[in-house]
Design a protein around this motif. Structure first.
Motif, PDB file in Angstrom:
ATOM      1  N   GLU A   5       0.833  -1.201   0.000  1.00  0.00           N
ATOM      2  CA  GLU A   5       0.000   0.000   0.000  1.00  0.00           C
ATOM      3  C   GLU A   5       0.871   1.256   0.000  1.00  0.00           C
ATOM      4  O   GLU A   5       0.594   2.224  -0.713  1.00  0.00           O
ATOM      5  CB  GLU A   5      -0.923  -0.006   1.221  1.00  0.00           C
ATOM      6  N   LEU A   6       1.939   1.244   0.781  1.00  0.00           N
ATOM      7  CA  LEU A   6       2.853   2.372   0.831  1.00  0.00           C
ATOM      8  C   LEU A   6       3.551   2.541  -0.508  1.00  0.00           C
ATOM      9  O   LEU A   6       3.695   3.661  -1.015  1.00  0.00           O
ATOM     10  CB  LEU A   6       3.877   2.174   1.955  1.00  0.00           C
ATOM     11  N   GLU A   8       2.403   1.721  -3.413  1.00  0.00           N
ATOM     12  CA  GLU A   8       1.395   2.233  -4.352  1.00  0.00           C
ATOM     13  C   GLU A   8       1.206   3.741  -4.161  1.00  0.00           C
ATOM     14  O   GLU A   8       1.099   4.488  -5.137  1.00  0.00           O
ATOM     15  CB  GLU A   8       0.073   1.499  -4.132  1.00  0.00           C
ATOM     16  N   ARG A   9       1.169   4.201  -2.914  1.00  0.00           N
ATOM     17  CA  ARG A   9       1.015   5.633  -2.630  1.00  0.00           C
ATOM     18  C   ARG A   9       2.231   6.420  -3.117  1.00  0.00           C
ATOM     19  O   ARG A   9       2.093   7.517  -3.663  1.00  0.00           O
ATOM     20  CB  ARG A   9       0.805   5.844  -1.133  1.00  0.00           C
ATOM     21  N   ILE A  10       3.420   5.850  -2.947  1.00  0.00           N
ATOM     22  CA  ILE A  10       4.642   6.511  -3.423  1.00  0.00           C
ATOM     23  C   ILE A  10       4.606   6.631  -4.946  1.00  0.00           C
ATOM     24  O   ILE A  10       4.913   7.681  -5.508  1.00  0.00           O
ATOM     25  CB  ILE A  10       5.896   5.747  -2.948  1.00  0.00           C
ATOM     26  N   THR A  11       4.222   5.574  -5.615  1.00  0.00           N
ATOM     27  CA  THR A  11       4.149   5.562  -7.082  1.00  0.00           C
ATOM     28  C   THR A  11       3.120   6.582  -7.581  1.00  0.00           C
ATOM     29  O   THR A  11       3.371   7.317  -8.549  1.00  0.00           O
ATOM     30  CB  THR A  11       3.802   4.148  -7.591  1.00  0.00           C
ATOM     31  N   ALA A  12       1.962   6.627  -6.917  1.00  0.00           N
ATOM     32  CA  ALA A  12       0.920   7.577  -7.304  1.00  0.00           C
ATOM     33  C   ALA A  12       1.393   9.011  -7.116  1.00  0.00           C
ATOM     34  O   ALA A  12       1.163   9.882  -7.965  1.00  0.00           O
ATOM     35  CB  ALA A  12      -0.346   7.316  -6.500  1.00  0.00           C
ATOM     36  N   ARG A  13       2.076   9.271  -6.006  1.00  0.00           N
ATOM     37  CA  ARG A  13       2.567  10.629  -5.738  1.00  0.00           C
ATOM     38  C   ARG A  13       3.626  11.025  -6.747  1.00  0.00           C
ATOM     39  O   ARG A  13       3.667  12.157  -7.210  1.00  0.00           O
ATOM     40  CB  ARG A  13       3.121  10.725  -4.314  1.00  0.00           C
ATOM     41  N   ARG A  14       4.496  10.068  -7.105  1.00  0.00           N
ATOM     42  CA  ARG A  14       5.529  10.347  -8.104  1.00  0.00           C
ATOM     43  C   ARG A  14       4.875  10.722  -9.441  1.00  0.00           C
ATOM     44  O   ARG A  14       5.309  11.652 -10.117  1.00  0.00           O
ATOM     45  CB  ARG A  14       6.459   9.153  -8.282  1.00  0.00           C
ATOM     46  N   GLU A  16       1.911  12.084  -9.834  1.00  0.00           N
ATOM     47  CA  GLU A  16       1.342  13.426  -9.666  1.00  0.00           C
ATOM     48  C   GLU A  16       2.411  14.493  -9.825  1.00  0.00           C
ATOM     49  O   GLU A  16       2.205  15.516 -10.486  1.00  0.00           O
ATOM     50  CB  GLU A  16       0.691  13.560  -8.289  1.00  0.00           C
TER      51      GLU A  16
END
Length: 101
Positions: A5-6, A8-14, A16
């Motif tokens: 989950e972490l 995935e959040r890092i990838t999504a933020r990158r 963005e």
């Protein structure tokens, strides 16, 4: 091992941030282009202000050759000139503009 989950959040933020970087780069390029245009406008203004007013007023537009005829690209019109002195096409455009209003 990293939490999925972490990760995935890092990838999504990158993603963005990459999109934001692209938008900002485009915006910066547009700002630089506009600043270049303003610099040109300033130089033109400086040159025009250096030119004496009577010299600017007496500068008559030059006709161009189109199909073997000398024509004005934009007809020169002095204040107080009658509309009838304009070329027929210009008279039709003015009439159409008046009717549209």
């Amino acid at each position: 091992m990293l939490d999925p989950e972490l990760l995935e959040r890092i990838t999504a933020r990158r993603a963005e941030l990459d999109e934001l970087e692209e938008q900002l780069a485009k915006q910066l390029a547009e700002v630089r282009d506009e600043r270049d245009e303003l610099a040109v406008a300033e130089r033109v203004h400086e040159r025009m202000s250096e030119q004496p007013a009577d010299e600017r007023a007496s500068a008559a537009p030059m006709p161009v050759q189109v199909g073997g005829q000398a024509l004005m690209l934009v007809p020169h019109r002095r204040s107080g000139a009658e509309e009838a002195t304009l070329p027929p096409d210009c008279q039709r455009i003015l009439a159409a503009a008046r009717q549209a209003a």
